[in-house]
Design an enzyme around this catalytic site. Structure first.
Site, PDB file in Angstrom:
ATOM      1  N   CYS A   1       1.035  -1.290   0.231  1.00  0.00           N
ATOM      2  CA  CYS A   1       0.058  -0.105   0.039  1.00  0.00           C
ATOM      3  C   CYS A   1       1.004   1.345   0.032  1.00  0.00           C
ATOM      4  O   CYS A   1       1.844   1.256   0.607  1.00  0.00           O
ATOM      5  CB  CYS A   1      -0.859   0.050   1.113  1.00  0.00           C
ATOM      6  SG  CYS A   1      -2.129   1.351   1.390  1.00  0.00           S
TER       7      CYS A   1
ATOM      8  N   HIS B   1      -9.197  -3.073  -2.874  1.00  0.00           N
ATOM      9  CA  HIS B   1      -8.095  -2.479  -1.862  1.00  0.00           C
ATOM     10  C   HIS B   1      -8.616  -0.678  -1.883  1.00  0.00           C
ATOM     11  O   HIS B   1      -8.603  -0.393  -0.678  1.00  0.00           O
ATOM     12  CB  HIS B   1      -6.877  -2.544  -2.605  1.00  0.00           C
ATOM     13  CG  HIS B   1      -5.822  -1.918  -2.015  1.00  0.00           C
ATOM     14  ND1 HIS B   1      -4.615  -2.587  -1.370  1.00  0.00           N
ATOM     15  CD2 HIS B   1      -5.290  -0.607  -1.628  1.00  0.00           C
ATOM     16  CE1 HIS B   1      -3.869  -1.889  -0.548  1.00  0.00           C
ATOM     17  NE2 HIS B   1      -4.373  -0.687  -0.837  1.00  0.00           N
ATOM     18  N   GLU B   2      -9.077  -0.084  -2.970  1.00  0.00           N
ATOM     19  CA  GLU B   2      -9.315   1.122  -2.846  1.00  0.00           C
ATOM     20  C   GLU B   2     -10.616   1.529  -2.197  1.00  0.00           C
ATOM     21  O   GLU B   2     -10.462   2.627  -1.145  1.00  0.00           O
ATOM     22  CB  GLU B   2      -9.517   1.847  -4.264  1.00  0.00           C
ATOM     23  CG  GLU B   2      -8.095   1.626  -5.076  1.00  0.00           C
ATOM     24  CD  GLU B   2      -6.844   2.005  -4.341  1.00  0.00           C
ATOM     25  OE1 GLU B   2      -6.984   2.966  -3.470  1.00  0.00           O
ATOM     26  OE2 GLU B   2      -5.474   1.446  -4.537  1.00  0.00           O
TER      27      GLU B   2
HETATM   28  C1  UDB Z   1      -0.045   0.170  -5.279  1.00  0.00           C
HETATM   29  N1  UDB Z   1       1.458  -0.546  -6.806  1.00  0.00           N
HETATM   30  O1  UDB Z   1      -0.034   1.141  -6.203  1.00  0.00           O
HETATM   31  F1  UDB Z   1       1.236  -4.723 -11.796  1.00  0.00           F
HETATM   32  F2  UDB Z   1       2.563  -0.377 -13.039  1.00  0.00           F
HETATM   33  C2  UDB Z   1       1.096  -0.709  -5.443  1.00  0.00           C
HETATM   34  C3  UDB Z   1       2.393  -0.239  -4.456  1.00  0.00           C
HETATM   35  C4  UDB Z   1       1.624  -0.189  -3.094  1.00  0.00           C
HETATM   36  C5  UDB Z   1       3.462  -1.175  -4.607  1.00  0.00           C
HETATM   37  C6  UDB Z   1       2.745   1.156  -4.823  1.00  0.00           C
HETATM   38  C7  UDB Z   1       1.427  -1.663  -7.403  1.00  0.00           C
HETATM   39  O2  UDB Z   1       0.902  -2.611  -7.641  1.00  0.00           O
HETATM   40  N2  UDB Z   1       2.056  -1.242  -8.700  1.00  0.00           N
HETATM   41  C8  UDB Z   1       2.040  -1.668 -10.207  1.00  0.00           C
HETATM   42  C9  UDB Z   1       1.620  -2.966 -10.368  1.00  0.00           C
HETATM   43  C10 UDB Z   1       1.312  -3.525 -11.637  1.00  0.00           C
HETATM   44  C11 UDB Z   1       2.066  -2.703 -12.607  1.00  0.00           C
HETATM   45  C12 UDB Z   1       2.335  -1.246 -12.303  1.00  0.00           C
HETATM   46  C13 UDB Z   1       2.388  -0.916 -11.217  1.00  0.00           C
HETATM   47  N3  UDB Z   1      -1.246   0.112  -4.509  1.00  0.00           N
HETATM   48  C14 UDB Z   1      -2.270   0.759  -4.547  1.00  0.00           C
HETATM   49  C15 UDB Z   1      -2.498   1.449  -3.205  1.00  0.00           C
HETATM   50  O3  UDB Z   1      -1.748   1.342  -2.308  1.00  0.00           O
HETATM   51  N4  UDB Z   1      -3.716   2.098  -3.179  1.00  0.00           N
HETATM   52  O4  UDB Z   1      -4.131   2.553  -1.813  1.00  0.00           O
HETATM   53  C16 UDB Z   1      -1.465  -0.990  -4.076  1.00  0.00           C
HETATM   54  C17 UDB Z   1      -2.156  -2.535  -4.665  1.00  0.00           C
HETATM   55  C18 UDB Z   1      -2.051  -3.594  -3.943  1.00  0.00           C
HETATM   56  C19 UDB Z   1      -3.070  -4.454  -4.518  1.00  0.00           C
HETATM   57  C20 UDB Z   1      -4.281  -3.467  -5.266  1.00  0.00           C
HETATM   58  C21 UDB Z   1      -3.583  -2.229  -5.077  1.00  0.00           C
HETATM   59 ZN    ZN Z   2      -3.462   1.288  -0.379  1.00  0.00          ZN
END
Ligand code: UDB
Ligand code: ZN
Length: 188
Positions: free
Chosen positions: A115, A158-159
């Site tokens: 996250c 998740h969001e």
């Molecule tokens: C993310 N990023 O944004 F397959 F281009 C995660 C982080 C926490 C590692 C930054 C992510 O999964 N990036 C990703 C994956 C890919 C291709 C690409 C980028 N989140 C979102 C968040 O924290 N929202 O609140 C966590 C994800 C974990 C599962 C769903 C959201």
């Molecule tokens: Zn998150």
């Protein structure tokens, strides 16, 4: 423009609150918020920009993660097919989203979740629904219904969790973080 310093971190009470419903017509502040959240995701997925500014590549961002306790979230799932540069599998701003149906089948990421608001690694499966139907409002306040599955469905769950004060690790089985569960797709 949001930067990592603007992202609220675990321990900030705003991440544990149930966010307020967004009112329509959207205020100028709310329009700006929607724009800025999506802009963060786009910039963070730009390798050059992200490296220069030390952004973590985000696929989703909820308003409480920028300190605003409102039911708004941006989702930007990149299309990972070889020639799909700058194409997105899902690009959407969800306002007042509610999950109105869940598949019986579950899905979880093989590597667990992280996250943007959680600086430490918390290993373990995060069981989610493989398919969901979301009711939400668009920028005009019209109610929309959307079905999503697999990875995009995990990001949306998740969001939406963030809007209800939940963090991914709340769902991890403490005793057996990588315990196999029946009827579950593992996404890798
Ligand atoms: C993310 N990023 O944004 F397959 F281009 C995660 C982080 C926490 C590692 C930054 C992510 O999964 N990036 C990703 C994956 C890919 C291709 C690409 C980028 N989140 C979102 C968040 O924290 N929202 O609140 C966590 C994800 C974990 C599962 C769903 C959201
Ligand atoms: Zn998150």
């Amino acid at each position: 423009m949001y930067m990592m310093k603007d992202i609220t971190r675990d321990g900030d009470p705003v991440l544990r609150k149930i966010a307020q419903s967004v009112q329509f017509p959207l205020s100028d502040e709310d329009k700006q918020l929607a724009h800025d959240m999506m802009e963060y995701l786009i910039n963070s997925q730009n390798l050059e920009f992200a490296q220069k500014h030390h952004l973590r590549a985000g696929v989703g961002l909820a308003a409480p993660q920028v300190g605003i306790s409102e039911k708004m979230a941006a989702v930007l799932v990149p299309d990972d097919r070889p020639n799909a540069e700058q194409d997105y599998l899902l690009k959407i701003t969800l306002i007042n989203p509610v999950i109105i149906s869940n598949s019986v089948q579950k899905a979880q990421l093989a590597e667990g979740e992280g996250c943007l608001s959680v600086d430490k690694d918390v290993p373990g499966y995060v069981p989610r629904s493989a398919r969901i139907t979301i009711r939400y409002q668009d920028f005009d306040g019209n109610t929309q219904t959307m079905r999503v599955k697999n990875y995009p469905a995990i990001v949306c769950q998740h969001e939406i969790d963030h809007l209800n004060g939940h963090l991914f690790y709340d769902h991890i089985n403490q005793a057996e973080p990588f315990k196999a569960t029946e009827n579950t797709i593992i996404i890798s």
